[in-house]
Design an enzyme around this catalytic site. Structure first.
Site, PDB file in Angstrom:
ATOM      1  N   PHE A 130      68.803  31.514  -6.924  1.00 41.20           N
ATOM      2  CA  PHE A 130      69.422  31.357  -5.600  1.00 41.20           C
ATOM      3  C   PHE A 130      70.908  31.708  -5.616  1.00 41.20           C
ATOM      4  O   PHE A 130      71.666  31.256  -4.773  1.00 41.20           O
ATOM      5  CB  PHE A 130      69.216  29.917  -5.113  1.00 41.20           C
ATOM      6  CG  PHE A 130      67.774  29.486  -5.189  1.00 41.20           C
ATOM      7  CD1 PHE A 130      66.881  29.815  -4.171  1.00 41.20           C
ATOM      8  CD2 PHE A 130      67.293  28.797  -6.292  1.00 41.20           C
ATOM      9  CE1 PHE A 130      65.547  29.448  -4.247  1.00 41.20           C
ATOM     10  CE2 PHE A 130      65.955  28.420  -6.381  1.00 41.20           C
ATOM     11  CZ  PHE A 130      65.082  28.747  -5.357  1.00 41.20           C
ATOM     12  N   GLY A 168      72.028  23.080 -14.350  1.00 42.07           N
ATOM     13  CA  GLY A 168      71.069  23.639 -13.399  1.00 42.07           C
ATOM     14  C   GLY A 168      70.838  25.106 -13.677  1.00 42.07           C
ATOM     15  O   GLY A 168      71.433  25.980 -13.037  1.00 42.07           O
ATOM     16  N   SER A 206      71.843  32.577 -12.971  1.00 36.08           N
ATOM     17  CA  SER A 206      73.285  32.354 -13.148  1.00 36.08           C
ATOM     18  C   SER A 206      73.657  32.382 -14.624  1.00 36.08           C
ATOM     19  O   SER A 206      74.752  32.812 -14.993  1.00 36.08           O
ATOM     20  CB  SER A 206      73.704  31.023 -12.526  1.00 36.08           C
ATOM     21  OG  SER A 206      72.965  29.953 -13.082  1.00 36.08           O
ATOM     22  N   ASP A 223      69.454  21.718 -18.224  1.00 37.99           N
ATOM     23  CA  ASP A 223      68.479  21.592 -17.127  1.00 37.99           C
ATOM     24  C   ASP A 223      67.282  20.814 -17.659  1.00 37.99           C
ATOM     25  O   ASP A 223      66.814  21.087 -18.760  1.00 37.99           O
ATOM     26  CB  ASP A 223      68.037  22.990 -16.653  1.00 37.99           C
ATOM     27  CG  ASP A 223      67.353  22.963 -15.286  1.00 37.99           C
ATOM     28  OD1 ASP A 223      66.448  22.123 -15.092  1.00 37.99           O
ATOM     29  OD2 ASP A 223      67.711  23.793 -14.442  1.00 37.99           O
ATOM     30  N   SER A 261      71.119  15.361 -16.789  1.00 34.03           N
ATOM     31  CA  SER A 261      72.561  15.496 -16.962  1.00 34.03           C
ATOM     32  C   SER A 261      73.186  14.229 -17.558  1.00 34.03           C
ATOM     33  O   SER A 261      73.999  14.293 -18.483  1.00 34.03           O
ATOM     34  CB  SER A 261      73.166  15.815 -15.593  1.00 34.03           C
ATOM     35  OG  SER A 261      74.548  15.898 -15.635  1.00 34.03           O
ATOM     36  N   HIS A 296      70.746  18.542  -5.830  1.00 32.67           N
ATOM     37  CA  HIS A 296      71.619  18.510  -4.658  1.00 32.67           C
ATOM     38  C   HIS A 296      71.496  17.208  -3.867  1.00 32.67           C
ATOM     39  O   HIS A 296      71.945  17.135  -2.720  1.00 32.67           O
ATOM     40  CB  HIS A 296      71.352  19.714  -3.759  1.00 32.67           C
ATOM     41  CG  HIS A 296      71.894  20.994  -4.341  1.00 32.67           C
ATOM     42  ND1 HIS A 296      72.378  21.086  -5.625  1.00 32.67           N
ATOM     43  CD2 HIS A 296      72.043  22.233  -3.822  1.00 32.67           C
ATOM     44  CE1 HIS A 296      72.787  22.316  -5.855  1.00 32.67           C
ATOM     45  NE2 HIS A 296      72.599  23.041  -4.768  1.00 32.67           N
ATOM     46  N   HIS A 301      78.322  25.171  -7.003  1.00 35.61           N
ATOM     47  CA  HIS A 301      77.534  26.043  -6.126  1.00 35.61           C
ATOM     48  C   HIS A 301      77.055  25.304  -4.873  1.00 35.61           C
ATOM     49  O   HIS A 301      76.910  24.095  -4.871  1.00 35.61           O
ATOM     50  CB  HIS A 301      76.315  26.597  -6.880  1.00 35.61           C
ATOM     51  CG  HIS A 301      75.682  27.773  -6.178  1.00 35.61           C
ATOM     52  ND1 HIS A 301      74.324  27.926  -6.054  1.00 35.61           N
ATOM     53  CD2 HIS A 301      76.247  28.843  -5.551  1.00 35.61           C
ATOM     54  CE1 HIS A 301      74.078  29.060  -5.403  1.00 35.61           C
ATOM     55  NE2 HIS A 301      75.225  29.628  -5.079  1.00 35.61           N
TER      56      HIS A 301
HETATM   57 MG    MG Z   1      72.552  26.549  -6.205  1.00 38.81          MG
END
Ligand code: MG
Length: 207
Positions: A17, A43, A49, A68, A121, A141, A166
């Site tokens: 994403f 993540g 990424s 992750d 985490s 999130h 992000h």
């Molecule tokens: Mg993101």
């Protein structure tokens, strides 16, 4: 800053994403920050990424820790908006993005740069003691997940190092507020110099 970016694989074939301009910014900041020390991403999902970030780390012979639990964020779960059946392990009824992540790292020849940490985490941070050149927060999130990531990891960023977050959406109609809330925490902390946001990628430099 360098604007040249030759990624080791076709990044459009990696699920994820992260927009291209955000990936480029991640790469460019990491190219400087990874000279300060190893870096951390929270993540990783399928490694999109990670490829941008680690390609910069590799150029400086640095290391990227890719954290992750690979069980997917809230939005990846069965029945949720971003659920991907290809990443669902039916035998245990859980998400598993780690196999795909490993494939991405192998194909990108980044296995000597990226150290995967398959953990939550909070658990991974419990005995962490290594100062970091750059931290990229793109984990869960939910408010709790984002706050945990900020609290557990932002303190390890070295002076001059970079904090990237992000999915910054100042307007609630555009997206969830948890990443933006930790962005505001970082801004209010007085510990960071605010850098220009790139698309939805919030950026700071540790003072
Ligand atoms: Mg993101």
């Amino acid at each position: 800053m360098s604007t040249e970016l030759n990624l080791p694989i076709d990044i459009n074939n990696v699920k994820g994403f992260l927009a291209a301009d955000e990936g480029l910014a991640l790469y460019q900041y990491a190219l400087e920050a990874s000279k300060l020390g190893p870096c951390l991403e929270i993540g990783s999902y399928c490694g999109k990424s990670t490829v941008y970030f680690a390609t910069a780390c590799k150029q400086n012979d640095s290391i990227l820790y890719a954290l992750d639990h690979h069980r997917g964020s809230e939005e990846h779960q069965l029945g949720e908006e971003y659920h991907d059946p290809d990443l669902y392990d039916n035998s245990i009824e859980l998400m598993d993005s780690f196999k795909t992540f490993r494939t991405t790292m192998r194909e990108a020849r980044l296995e000597d740069t990226v150290v995967p940490i398959v953990s939550s985490s909070a658990i991974a941070s419990r005995h962490w003691a290594t100062p970091l050149g750059m931290v990229f927060i793109d984990g869960g999130h939910s408010e709790e997940a984002a706050q945990t990531d900020y609290r557990c990891w932002s303190t390890f960023i070295k002076p001059g190092g970079i904090l990237a977050i992000h999915d910054i959406f100042p307007n609630p109609e555009d997206g969830g507020q948890a990443p933006y809330n930790i962005w505001k925490l970082a801004k209010a902390s007085g510990l960071f110099e605010e850098l220009p946001t790139v698309n939805t990628l919030g950026l700071f430099r540790r003072k």
